[in-house]
Design an enzyme around this catalytic site. Structure first.
Site, mmCIF file in Angstrom:
data_model
loop_
_atom_site.group_PDB
_atom_site.id
_atom_site.type_symbol
_atom_site.label_atom_id
_atom_site.label_comp_id
_atom_site.label_asym_id
_atom_site.label_seq_id
_atom_site.Cartn_x
_atom_site.Cartn_y
_atom_site.Cartn_z
ATOM 1 N N ASP A 197 0.831 -1.202 0.000
ATOM 2 C CA ASP A 197 0.000 0.000 0.000
ATOM 3 C C ASP A 197 0.866 1.254 0.000
ATOM 4 O OD1 ASP A 197 0.719 -0.836 2.704
ATOM 5 O OD2 ASP A 197 -0.486 0.862 3.388
ATOM 6 N N GLU A 215 0.051 -1.113 5.737
ATOM 7 C CA GLU A 215 1.070 -0.604 6.651
ATOM 8 C C GLU A 215 0.860 0.866 6.967
ATOM 9 O OE1 GLU A 215 4.805 1.363 7.905
ATOM 10 O OE2 GLU A 215 3.648 1.692 6.074
#
Length: 486
Positions: free
Chosen positions: A121, A188
């Site tokens: 991400d 994350e």
């Protein structure tokens, strides 16, 4: 009096001799490994594959905004297509909505597996700022010797470099003795709760105990340590914790023409001022202390004397470090007032006021310790205290006298022979904190050489990585696997 003066002179002479002797014995701790094994990397092809991954807008879900599932699915398919050897030899397991766990089985089942970590991400780009980029943030452009786009540094480059390394080693017919795992989280940037947390829980359920963990974190920097001309590879051996303390005050309200001695906002303002005026104690320990023990021998004599004798000079060093925000963060739990709310009109007394103070917690301190500190400093029964839901304790400090750190240190000196390798305290949060219960050797390092101005590109505009730097990252991960897993 003469005897006293002679005694003082003798004591001073002995002190000087001790200081000088300790300084002369304060010698370099840098290892001198054998040359790295050759590995051919097609830098342009690797850059093109990274650029393709950057075109997929894998922004994690946050604050009610859902993630683009199709983008994550597209990235998963992209990795399978462009790294066919890895996907044939490694077991791939989807975990949670967007994360992946890969396992490369080793030939020796008696060896504990090692884990490399990255995340798929990226953070969003602020609306209306796309035109300020040299190249569109999700266009994945290769130009002027760089790969441009959101995720070029944080953290798709790490994921792609790891897979490039595996692909290259498989092409050479190499297999690890030690099982190697790769955990690529999908959230994350928003805490890792559905990614790294789920992967760590899965590994714990299976009874996996990891030899080591390597995640993003420090990088190679030049000019950041005074007195050290060589670039310094900063390996995070610990990570700060995180908590936000909420302060609330209730008021009676009413018209501002008849105010009480102190309104809700006034009570809160005084409480916040007390918190800011009373920071938590500073101290030099863990990764921050070892930073100076490792880079100190590379400094001129005067600075070497300072760091060779921390038993005497530590208060002076700590006082100096607290003078700048960047170094203050390395020696204390920091205090940052980030939110202050109260009142609705200029002539109406507020019925409530609220502030939020964010603390980044030094290893050795704790979430509870922070709350107790705030309560003691505020010392006002009118102020209600609590913590916000998202919080994490600081990580344990991983040792550097272990075989696991030795593999990492040797690899760095092989791939980047000019660097000084040092541990340090990682002040930002990474997915690594979710794996600390599975290994005693948790390290945070991304193998790229950056300039100070490049740091602003992380989560900022014009994020990019040099084509040559990405190729070097591939060589680093390949050599690290050869050293640690073979």
């Amino acid at each position: 009096m003469k005897r006293l003066l002679l005694s003082m002179a003798l004591a001073a002479s002995v002190l000087v001799l001790v200081l000088v002797a300790r300084t002369l014995s304060f010698t370099s701790r840098q290892v001198a490994p054998a040359a790295m094994e050759p590995l051919t990397v097609d830098a342009d092809a690797a850059a093109a594959r990274l650029a393709g991954a950057l075109r997929l807008k894998t922004v994690a879900a946050s604050e009610g905004v859902p993630a683009e599932d199709a983008a994550f699915a597209g990235l998963h398919a992209y990795l399978a297509e462009h790294f066919p050897r890895a996907h044939a030899a490694l077991k791939r397991e989807p975990v949670g909505p967007h994360s992946l766990l890969y396992t490369w089985p080793g030939t020796d089942a008696s060896l504990s597996p090692m884990l490399l970590v990255g995340h798929l991400d990226v953070v969003p780009v602020a609306p209306g700022t796309e035109d300020a980029w040299a190249h569109p943030p999700f266009a994945g452009v290769v130009a002027d010797g760089f790969v441009w786009g959101r995720g070029a540094l944080d953290d798709k480059s790490s994921v792609l470099a790891q897979l490039e390394a595996v692909e290259a080693l498989l092409a050479l017919g190499e297999k690890p003795r030690r099982t190697v795992m790769f955990a690529f989280g999908g959230d994350e940037e928003v805490g890792g709760l559905k990614g790294a947390v789920a992967i760590a829980a899965l590994l714990k359920e299976r009874g996996v105990r990891l030899e080591s963990v390597l995640d993003e974190g420090g990088v190679i920097m030049s000019g950041t340590v005074p007195g050290v001309s060589a670039p310094v590879a900063l390996v995070g051996t610990s990570e700060k914790g995180f908590t936000s303390v909420e302060l609330k005050v209730k008021g009676e309200g009413g018209h501002s023409s008849m105010p009480p001695p102190r309104s809700a906002v006034g009570v809160l303002a005084r409480a916040v001022a007390r918190v800011e005026d009373s920071p938590m104690p500073a101290r030099l320990e863990g990764g921050s202390r070892e930073l100076f023990l490792r880079v100190g021998p590379e400094m001129p004599f005067g600075m070497r004397l300072l760091f060779a004798n921390l038993w005497l000079t530590e208060p002076l060093v700590v006082r100096q470090l607290t003078q700048k925000p960047t170094t203050n963060a390395a020696v204390r739990t920091t205090t940052a007032v980030t939110m202050f709310q109260g009142g609705v009109r200029d002539n109406v007394l507020p019925t409530s006021a609220r502030a939020v103070v964010n603390f980044r917690i030094l290893p050795g301190d704790s979430v509870d310790g922070v709350l107790q500190h705030v309560r003691s400093v505020v010392d006002d029964s009118r102020v209600e205290l609590g913590t916000l839901a998202f919080q994490s304790e600081p990580s344990p400090v991983s040792r550097t006298d272990t075989q696991a750190f030795g593999h990492l240190e040797r690899t760095l000196r092989q791939v980047f022979p000019e660097v000084v390798v040092s541990s340090y305290l990682n002040v930002a949060a990474t997915d690594s904190r979710h794996y600390v219960g599975l290994s005693d050797n948790v390290f945070r390092f991304f193998p790229v050489h950056l300039r100070a101005e490049d740091l602003a590109r992380v989560h900022g505009k014009d994020e990019r990585i040099a084509v040559t730097a990405h190729a070097q990252a591939v060589r680093f991960y390949a050599q690290y696997l050869r050293n640690a897993a073979r």
